[in-house]
Design an enzyme around this catalytic site. Structure first.
Site, short mmCIF file in Angstrom:
data_model
loop_
_atom_site.label_atom_id
_atom_site.label_comp_id
_atom_site.label_asym_id
_atom_site.label_seq_id
_atom_site.Cartn_x
_atom_site.Cartn_y
_atom_site.Cartn_z
N CYS A 36 -6.92 4.32 -3.68
CA CYS A 36 -6.84 2.72 -3.49
C CYS A 36 -5.62 2.36 -4.43
O CYS A 36 -5.57 2.67 -5.61
CB CYS A 36 -7.85 1.89 -3.58
SG CYS A 36 -8.21 1.20 -5.02
N GLU A 37 -4.72 1.59 -3.96
CA GLU A 37 -3.70 1.08 -4.92
C GLU A 37 -3.93 -0.04 -5.79
O GLU A 37 -3.16 -0.29 -6.72
CB GLU A 37 -2.40 0.90 -4.12
CG GLU A 37 -2.48 -0.47 -3.23
CD GLU A 37 -1.27 -0.75 -2.46
OE1 GLU A 37 -0.67 0.26 -2.14
OE2 GLU A 37 -1.08 -1.98 -1.87
N HIS A 38 -5.15 -0.65 -5.51
CA HIS A 38 -5.48 -1.63 -6.48
C HIS A 38 -6.52 -1.36 -7.70
O HIS A 38 -6.37 -1.94 -8.47
CB HIS A 38 -6.36 -2.73 -5.49
CG HIS A 38 -5.62 -3.29 -4.59
ND1 HIS A 38 -5.99 -3.17 -3.17
CD2 HIS A 38 -4.68 -4.00 -4.48
CE1 HIS A 38 -5.08 -3.81 -2.31
NE2 HIS A 38 -4.17 -4.16 -3.27
N GLN B 263 -6.18 1.03 3.29
CA GLN B 263 -6.83 1.87 4.45
C GLN B 263 -5.97 1.39 5.76
O GLN B 263 -5.45 2.27 6.51
CB GLN B 263 -8.00 1.67 4.40
CG GLN B 263 -8.81 2.81 5.32
CD GLN B 263 -10.19 3.04 5.64
OE1 GLN B 263 -10.87 2.80 4.61
NE2 GLN B 263 -10.59 3.01 6.96
N HIS C 192 -14.58 4.02 -0.39
CA HIS C 192 -13.73 3.65 -1.45
C HIS C 192 -14.61 3.51 -2.60
O HIS C 192 -15.65 2.95 -2.74
CB HIS C 192 -13.24 2.18 -1.05
CG HIS C 192 -12.47 2.12 0.17
ND1 HIS C 192 -10.97 1.76 0.12
CD2 HIS C 192 -12.60 2.46 1.33
CE1 HIS C 192 -10.37 1.94 1.27
NE2 HIS C 192 -11.36 2.17 2.38
N CYS D 142 -13.84 2.25 -5.40
CA CYS D 142 -13.82 0.90 -5.84
C CYS D 142 -14.87 0.11 -5.43
O CYS D 142 -15.03 -0.91 -5.85
CB CYS D 142 -12.22 0.44 -5.90
SG CYS D 142 -11.77 0.00 -4.45
ZN LIG Z 1 -9.63 -0.69 -4.61
#
Ligand SMILES: [Zn+2]
Length: 222
Positions: A112-114, A153, A181, A183
């Site tokens: 995930c890019e965050h 996603q 995920h 995260c």
């Molecule tokens: Zn994330």
């Protein structure tokens, strides 16, 4: 970073919202070679470890900055570079196959890019050919390529869909992803059992019956 920017960042938090199908890249994204990138990231990651208070001279830690840098550039995020895109050769649909083809349970290994934490799961892809068909493993390779970027996603789902629609010269493509995920499961809400499903489609799959036929074909691993 200004305080207001930080507040905005906190407010966006885990909503994972993005409205652009293209991965946001800098204009100079590929000016440096992979080797130059690995060298630079290695230095920066060493700094991060030191800021965390780790003794980088320890035997077990000394190789970590290089390992992480190489893993980012060559493995986890190789799909950022269009030079690494798999060649998607197509064939004429000489059999006249006109019904659904489904490639299911394609492994997803993304991040995930965050939070730069893993996204793992499966993609299921279907299409109804017109003039062109594609080698089966090419679908897996394409999913792999787009997954190996910092991702959200929803965008991953759309990038695979749009590429296949273009390559196969038909709108009748469907992409479904079911993924966990880290995260969500390992930090923040720490939900160990939820997963995220995204479905995007076009052409014949706009029809509910056709979509249900695709879903009925699936024999998902999880
Ligand atoms: Zn994330």
């Amino acid at each position: 970073m200004k305080n207001t920017d930080l507040e905005l960042l906190e407010a966006i938090g885990d909503s994972h919202y993005s409205d652009n199908v293209d991965t946001p890249l800098r204009p100079d994204a590929f000016v440096k070679s992979d080797k130059e990138k690995i060298e630079a990231i290695q230095k920066h990651f060493k700094k991060i470890m030191e800021e965390l208070g780790l003794d980088i001279t320890d035997d077990s830690l000394s190789g970590t900055p290089y390992r992480v840098a190489k893993m980012y550039v060559k493995e986890l995020f190789y799909g950022l570079n269009p030079a690494n895109k798999p060649k998607l050769s197509t064939f004429n649909n000489k059999y006249g196959y006109r019904k659904m083809l489904v490639e299911q349970n394609i492994s997803i290994d993304s991040a995930c890019e965050h939070h730069f934490l893993p996204i793992t799961g499966f993609a299921h892809v279907g299409y109804i050919p017109e003039e062109k068909v594609i080698g089966l493993s090419k679908i897996n390779r394409l999913v792999n390529y787009y997954a190996h970027r910092p991702q959200v996603q929803e965008r991953l789902c759309l990038q695979i869909l749009k590429d296949l629609q273009e390559t196969l010269n038909t709108q009748s493509v469907i992409v479904m992803i079911n993924a966990e995920h880290l995260c969500v499961s390992s930090r923040g809400i720490k939900d160990k059992t939820s997963s995220t499903i995204t479905v995007e489609y076009g052409g014949a799959f706009e029809n509910t019956e056709i979509r249900n036929e695709f879903l009925a074909c699936l024999n998902p691993i999880e």
